[in-house]
Design an enzyme around this catalytic site. Sequence first.
Site, PDB file in Angstrom:
ATOM      1  N   LEU A  42      51.379 -47.252 -14.353  1.00 37.19           N
ATOM      2  CA  LEU A  42      50.950 -46.859 -13.008  1.00 37.19           C
ATOM      3  C   LEU A  42      51.932 -45.875 -12.371  1.00 37.19           C
ATOM      4  CD1 LEU A  42      49.894 -50.468 -12.029  1.00 37.19           C
ATOM      5  CD2 LEU A  42      48.355 -48.522 -12.387  1.00 37.19           C
ATOM      6  N   PRO A  43      51.481 -45.163 -11.326  1.00 37.17           N
ATOM      7  CA  PRO A  43      52.305 -44.073 -10.788  1.00 37.17           C
ATOM      8  C   PRO A  43      53.606 -44.489 -10.092  1.00 37.17           C
ATOM      9  CG  PRO A  43      49.995 -43.791 -10.159  1.00 37.17           C
ATOM     10  CD  PRO A  43      50.111 -45.145 -10.775  1.00 37.17           C
TER      11      PRO A  43
ATOM     12  N   LYS B 159      65.937 -45.229 -18.054  1.00 34.80           N
ATOM     13  CA  LYS B 159      64.882 -44.195 -17.958  1.00 34.80           C
ATOM     14  C   LYS B 159      65.193 -43.205 -16.827  1.00 34.80           C
ATOM     15  CE  LYS B 159      60.810 -42.191 -17.833  1.00 34.80           C
ATOM     16  NZ  LYS B 159      60.506 -41.093 -18.723  1.00 34.80           N
TER      17      LYS B 159
ATOM     18  N   LYS C 118      59.428 -38.189  -7.820  1.00 36.47           N
ATOM     19  CA  LYS C 118      59.618 -39.633  -7.623  1.00 36.47           C
ATOM     20  C   LYS C 118      60.823 -40.108  -8.439  1.00 36.47           C
ATOM     21  CE  LYS C 118      57.652 -42.144 -10.462  1.00 36.47           C
ATOM     22  NZ  LYS C 118      56.918 -42.954 -11.426  1.00 36.47           N
TER      23      LYS C 118
HETATM   24  P1  NAD Z   1      48.600 -40.506 -14.021  1.00 32.05           P
HETATM   25  O1  NAD Z   1      48.498 -40.259 -12.565  1.00 32.05           O
HETATM   26  O2  NAD Z   1      47.956 -39.572 -14.984  1.00 32.05           O
HETATM   27  O3  NAD Z   1      48.017 -41.990 -14.358  1.00 32.05           O
HETATM   28  C1  NAD Z   1      48.166 -43.102 -13.528  1.00 32.05           C
HETATM   29  C2  NAD Z   1      46.851 -43.838 -13.511  1.00 32.05           C
HETATM   30  O4  NAD Z   1      46.974 -45.040 -12.747  1.00 32.05           O
HETATM   31  C3  NAD Z   1      45.707 -43.019 -12.852  1.00 32.05           C
HETATM   32  O5  NAD Z   1      44.667 -42.867 -13.778  1.00 32.05           O
HETATM   33  C4  NAD Z   1      45.311 -43.857 -11.647  1.00 32.05           C
HETATM   34  O6  NAD Z   1      43.921 -43.812 -11.369  1.00 32.05           O
HETATM   35  C5  NAD Z   1      45.742 -45.252 -12.085  1.00 32.05           C
HETATM   36  N1  NAD Z   1      45.967 -46.164 -10.968  1.00 32.05           N
HETATM   37  C6  NAD Z   1      46.664 -45.956  -9.837  1.00 32.05           C
HETATM   38  N2  NAD Z   1      46.659 -47.074  -9.078  1.00 32.05           N
HETATM   39  C7  NAD Z   1      45.940 -47.994  -9.753  1.00 32.05           C
HETATM   40  C8  NAD Z   1      45.563 -49.344  -9.493  1.00 32.05           C
HETATM   41  N3  NAD Z   1      45.944 -49.968  -8.388  1.00 32.05           N
HETATM   42  N4  NAD Z   1      44.822 -49.978 -10.416  1.00 32.05           N
HETATM   43  C9  NAD Z   1      44.424 -49.356 -11.551  1.00 32.05           C
HETATM   44  N5  NAD Z   1      44.739 -48.082 -11.855  1.00 32.05           N
HETATM   45  C10 NAD Z   1      45.491 -47.421 -10.968  1.00 32.05           C
HETATM   46  O7  NAD Z   1      50.144 -40.681 -14.328  1.00 32.05           O
HETATM   47  P2  NAD Z   1      50.879 -40.635 -15.751  1.00 32.05           P
HETATM   48  O8  NAD Z   1      51.367 -39.260 -16.000  1.00 32.05           O
HETATM   49  O9  NAD Z   1      50.038 -41.338 -16.765  1.00 32.05           O
HETATM   50  O10 NAD Z   1      52.175 -41.534 -15.405  1.00 32.05           O
HETATM   51  C11 NAD Z   1      52.108 -42.939 -15.319  1.00 32.05           C
HETATM   52  C12 NAD Z   1      53.527 -43.482 -15.291  1.00 32.05           C
HETATM   53  O11 NAD Z   1      54.205 -43.044 -16.480  1.00 32.05           O
HETATM   54  C13 NAD Z   1      54.352 -42.975 -14.103  1.00 32.05           C
HETATM   55  O12 NAD Z   1      55.148 -44.038 -13.642  1.00 32.05           O
HETATM   56  C14 NAD Z   1      55.181 -41.861 -14.699  1.00 32.05           C
HETATM   57  O13 NAD Z   1      56.395 -41.658 -14.005  1.00 32.05           O
HETATM   58  C15 NAD Z   1      55.404 -42.388 -16.106  1.00 32.05           C
HETATM   59  N6  NAD Z   1      55.664 -41.362 -17.144  1.00 32.05           N
HETATM   60  C16 NAD Z   1      54.874 -40.247 -17.240  1.00 32.05           C
HETATM   61  C17 NAD Z   1      55.143 -39.313 -18.243  1.00 32.05           C
HETATM   62  C18 NAD Z   1      54.301 -38.059 -18.406  1.00 32.05           C
HETATM   63  O14 NAD Z   1      54.709 -37.171 -19.166  1.00 32.05           O
HETATM   64  N7  NAD Z   1      53.155 -37.950 -17.737  1.00 32.05           N
HETATM   65  C19 NAD Z   1      56.190 -39.525 -19.146  1.00 32.05           C
HETATM   66  C20 NAD Z   1      56.938 -40.681 -19.043  1.00 32.05           C
HETATM   67  C21 NAD Z   1      56.665 -41.598 -18.041  1.00 32.05           C
END
Ligand code: NAD
Length: 295
Positions: free
Chosen positions: A65-66, A171, A246
């Site tokens: 999650l975000p 991380k 963030k």
């Molecule tokens: P994203 O925004 O693509 O995905 C997050 C998903 O969570 C969305 O699809 C959203 O609809 C869903 N969501 C939000 N609130 C929700 C809820 N209450 N119930 C169900 N679903 C819910 O983000 P992402 O890029 O996949 O990143 C997710 C996490 O991974 C973040 O914490 C980010 O910092 C971490 N991260 C991302 C990357 C990257 O390259 N994108 C790399 C490492 C870590």
Amino acid sequence: MASIGFIGVGNMGGPMAINLVKAGHQVKVFDLSAELVQQVVAQGAQRAATVQDAACDVDVLISMLPSGQIVEDLYIHQTGLLDHINPRTLVIDCSTIAPENAINLAQAAKVKDIVTLDAPVSGGVGGAKAGTLTFIVGGDKSAFEKAEPILRNMGKSVFHAGNHGAGQMAKICNNMLLAVHMIGTAEALQLGVDNGLDPQVLSQIMLQSSGRNWSLELYNPYPGVMPNVPASNNYDGGFQTNLMNKDLGLALEAALKSQSSTPMGYLAKSLYGLHGRKGFGKKDFSSIQKMFEKD
Ligand code: NAD
């Protein structure tokens, strides 16, 4: 094979859940976006009718999650998901959040005899798709050992960083360094281009020289230099500037608490903050390249 609930199938969670399906697990997915759920269901996962449905009666529950606020609201406060989770279910939160959020979740879960792990990842969307992520885990060693085979279906490196919150702390340090070398890579490439160099040739030279780094090697920010990276896709997909902001905020909060000196992290936070305000918040973080472009 395990039964697994998966909450949050966005840029990262989607391909991670698909890799669990490919490994033969029974995966139930939930996301606020029905469209994203559909993409994973099309690859063999089950659609959970509600978030509670995704969490109940599974061996392992994974969330991606975000933010920490969303994680705490989901498990502890607004949704109170912990009330719907069987104590036999191991909860693995892979979101990048503050160590305090991970510790709050672990403590609230412990009251209900539920075991949690913080397991943030590194490796980006490419790593999530290829199943080559690095998992950085915080929590009890015995829970870590139980989680490790499942995490290996989505990644190639799995580390136990220490107790609850330690995975998040490691991380956060990593992502502060990532932000700094991405900005450094972008400004070096633009300096070369402004002085007549071909960004492709310059990238090859720096890759075989002392400027070599992950951004240059796997995530070149200059459009057209590397295929299949956000820079060659109008900076869409990948890791949003908002999410990098963030993570840099988490790094600065940690630095304030420990009275650590993080001048490069501080500057990176300022630059990414400005970049987000200029309309690049939802673009990939490598779009910081645009900040250095001549008008
Ligand atoms: P994203 O925004 O693509 O995905 C997050 C998903 O969570 C969305 O699809 C959203 O609809 C869903 N969501 C939000 N609130 C929700 C809820 N209450 N119930 C169900 N679903 C819910 O983000 P992402 O890029 O996949 O990143 C997710 C996490 O991974 C973040 O914490 C980010 O910092 C971490 N991260 C991302 C990357 C990257 O390259 N994108 C790399 C490492 C870590």
